[in-house]
Every structure is written in structure tokens, then in C-alpha cells.
Design a protein around this motif. Structure first.
Motif, PDB file in Angstrom:
ATOM      1  N   ASN A   1      22.293  34.450  58.644  1.00 41.19           N
ATOM      2  CA  ASN A   1      23.225  34.411  59.776  1.00 41.19           C
ATOM      3  C   ASN A   1      22.788  35.324  60.914  1.00 41.19           C
ATOM      4  O   ASN A   1      23.182  35.124  62.064  1.00 41.19           O
TER       5      ASN A   1
ATOM      6  N   PRO B   1      19.719  36.115  62.566  1.00 35.83           N
ATOM      7  CA  PRO B   1      19.001  35.575  63.735  1.00 35.83           C
ATOM      8  C   PRO B   1      19.813  34.534  64.497  1.00 35.83           C
ATOM      9  O   PRO B   1      19.750  34.479  65.731  1.00 35.83           O
ATOM     10  N   TRP B   2      20.593  33.721  63.791  1.00 37.93           N
ATOM     11  CA  TRP B   2      21.426  32.720  64.463  1.00 37.93           C
ATOM     12  C   TRP B   2      22.483  33.397  65.326  1.00 37.93           C
ATOM     13  O   TRP B   2      22.786  32.948  66.436  1.00 37.93           O
ATOM     14  N   ALA B   3      23.028  34.506  64.853  1.00 43.45           N
ATOM     15  CA  ALA B   3      24.016  35.250  65.635  1.00 43.45           C
ATOM     16  C   ALA B   3      23.394  35.778  66.927  1.00 43.45           C
ATOM     17  O   ALA B   3      24.010  35.714  68.004  1.00 43.45           O
TER      18      ALA B   3
ATOM     19  N   VAL C   1      20.783  34.506  68.509  1.00 39.43           N
ATOM     20  CA  VAL C   1      20.519  33.359  69.384  1.00 39.43           C
ATOM     21  C   VAL C   1      21.773  33.012  70.180  1.00 39.43           C
ATOM     22  O   VAL C   1      21.731  32.854  71.411  1.00 39.43           O
ATOM     23  N   GLN C   2      22.902  32.910  69.498  1.00 37.91           N
ATOM     24  CA  GLN C   2      24.154  32.552  70.174  1.00 37.91           C
ATOM     25  C   GLN C   2      24.587  33.628  71.163  1.00 37.91           C
ATOM     26  O   GLN C   2      25.021  33.329  72.284  1.00 37.91           O
TER      27      GLN C   2
ATOM     28  N   PRO D   1      15.058  32.642  68.920  1.00 35.92           N
ATOM     29  CA  PRO D   1      15.021  31.284  68.350  1.00 35.92           C
ATOM     30  C   PRO D   1      13.894  31.094  67.333  1.00 35.92           C
ATOM     31  O   PRO D   1      14.073  30.426  66.307  1.00 35.92           O
TER      32      PRO D   1
ATOM     33  N   MET E   1      14.879  32.763  64.101  1.00 33.04           N
ATOM     34  CA  MET E   1      15.809  31.930  63.344  1.00 33.04           C
ATOM     35  C   MET E   1      15.069  30.806  62.612  1.00 33.04           C
ATOM     36  O   MET E   1      15.267  30.585  61.410  1.00 33.04           O
ATOM     37  N   ASN E   2      14.198  30.108  63.335  1.00 33.11           N
ATOM     38  CA  ASN E   2      13.495  28.967  62.741  1.00 33.11           C
ATOM     39  C   ASN E   2      12.534  29.386  61.635  1.00 33.11           C
ATOM     40  O   ASN E   2      12.418  28.704  60.609  1.00 33.11           O
TER      41      ASN E   2
ATOM     42  N   SER F   1      12.838  32.109  59.792  1.00 33.16           N
ATOM     43  CA  SER F   1      13.672  32.544  58.661  1.00 33.16           C
ATOM     44  C   SER F   1      14.057  31.342  57.803  1.00 33.16           C
ATOM     45  O   SER F   1      13.964  31.381  56.562  1.00 33.16           O
ATOM     46  N   LEU F   2      14.488  30.270  58.448  1.00 29.70           N
ATOM     47  CA  LEU F   2      14.871  29.060  57.716  1.00 29.70           C
ATOM     48  C   LEU F   2      13.670  28.438  57.011  1.00 29.70           C
ATOM     49  O   LEU F   2      13.762  28.008  55.858  1.00 29.70           O
TER      50      LEU F   2
ATOM     51  N   GLU G   1      14.072  37.797  55.960  1.00 28.59           N
ATOM     52  CA  GLU G   1      14.424  37.748  57.385  1.00 28.59           C
ATOM     53  C   GLU G   1      13.704  38.839  58.174  1.00 28.59           C
ATOM     54  O   GLU G   1      13.418  38.677  59.361  1.00 28.59           O
TER      55      GLU G   1
END
Length: 200
Positions: free
Chosen positions: A7, A9-11, A13-14, A99, A102-103, A105-106, A123
Motif C-alpha cells: 500500500n 508506494p500506491w499511497a 502515487v495518489q 509510479p 509501485m509497479n 513492488s507489484l 518494497e
């Protein structure tokens, strides 16, 4: 996927996309960081400032990391031994890195070899790789923070990182007593902190 840190890196990004951030620099820190004195802007000339973690070892895991950091990107030593925190970085640089962070990490989590190799620090490796991919170098500051119980003195550090568990048994307890330690146990709803201070 059982790895809540995805969560993070996504946080970022947002947040970077939607928030109005007037500052030029960002300090990334964590809830278990206790800031003990004002932190100056340690970044310089487009490079971020970061803490070097002894357990982030790009050279050791070069074979795995090359899946995400191809040889055309340069030597594996371009990947610094860091995570995303603590880091002081230009907002513009973080906007480019986030971004990708995030990518990757996934992608690492979906890759069985990477997932097994990196575990709970996956991460962190993803951030280090993303930073290198975008050409954002890091000035490594060992005195950025200390991490008890390995570090016993604050010295010139800015942050105390309460990250390690405080598990102990009677054997360890007895050993500490013989080493002239005083043990104080504090309990709270959220955690148990074992404070060890040398007896005078």
C-alpha cells in the motif's frame, strides 16, 4: 497478497497526484520514527539523502535484481542499499520514482524468486531499484538514525527507529542482569517496549 506494505508506494502515487504540495523537498518517515532533533535538508545537487541499511544487499541478489534492473541500466552498484525511509528527496524526483516504485513492488511480489529472496523488505528493494532506474542517486547518511537494540547511543543521529521486536526469554533476561543492565518493561495497548539502560 498478505503484504500490507504494498500500500505504501500506491499511497505516495495518489498523494503526489492529488495533493497540493508547495514544498520542494519531502521527508519520508515512518510511524515508529522518533525525531529527536531538527533534521536539516541533507540532500544536495539533485541527489536524495538516505539511510544505508546493512540488510539491503544489491550485489548479493544481483541475479534476481537483474529482472528489474537490466544490465543496460548500468552496474548493480548503482542500486543503493536503501529503502524509502528515511529519505529526503526533491518532490519532482519522487513524483517520477513513485509510479515505478509501485509497479516494481507489484512485479517483485508476483515473482516467486524475488518474493522469496526479499521477503518483508521487498518494497525497500523496489524503491532502491526505482531510484536507480530514474538516475536519482542518494547521499548515504549513517547518522540519519539509530536502531535499538543494536545502537545504544543517539550520538549525532536525528531519528530513533523502534523497528525491532523485543522478544526475550529467561535465559536472555538472566544474561542481561549479569551484564549489569537495568530492565524496564512498559506496556501499552499497541505494543510492548523493552527499555534497556545500562545501570550506573
Amino acid at each position: 497478497q498478505g503484504y500490507i506494505v504494498l500500500n505504501r508506494p500506491w499511497a505516495f502515487v495518489q498523494w503526489l497526484q492529488k495533493a497540493d504540495i508547495p514544498e520542494e523537498y519531502i521527508l519520508m518517515a515512518e510511524p515508529d520514527h522518533l525525531i529527536v532533533k531538527p533534521i536539516p535538508n541533507l540532500s544536495r545537487d539533485g541527489r536524495a539523502a538516505a539511510f544505508p541499511f546493512f540488510y539491503i544487499e544489491p550485489k548479493k541478489y544481483e541475479k534476481v535484481l537483474r529482472k528489474f534492473f537490466p544490465e543496460k541500466e548500468g552496474p548493480i552498484t548503482n542500486i543503493d542499499p536503501i529503502g524509502n525511509s528515511p529519505v529526503i528527496i526533491e518532490k519532482e524526483s519522487l513524483s517520477r520514482i513513485a509510479p515505478t516504485w509501485m509497479n516494481i513492488s507489484l512485479a517483485m511480489k508476483k515473482d516467486p524468486e524475488a518474493d522469496k529472496a526479499f521477503g518483508w523488505v521487498l518494497e525497500m528493494y523496489a524503491y532502491a531499484v526505482s531510484s536507480a532506474l530514474h538516475g536519482v542517486g542518494n547521499i548515504l547518511h549513517k547518522d540519519f538514525m539509530i536502531q535499538p537494540p543494536w545502537d545504544l547511543e543517539i550520538g549525532d543521529s536525528f531519528i530513533i527507529h523502534y523497528t525491532y521486536g523485543c522478544d526475550y526469554d529467561m535465559k536472555v533476561y538472566s544474561s542481561l542482569l549479569t551484564q549489569n543492565f537495568r530492565i524496564r518493561l512498559r506496556s501499552s495497548f499497541f505494543n510492548h517496549v523493552l527499555l534497556l539502560t545500562r545501570a550506573n
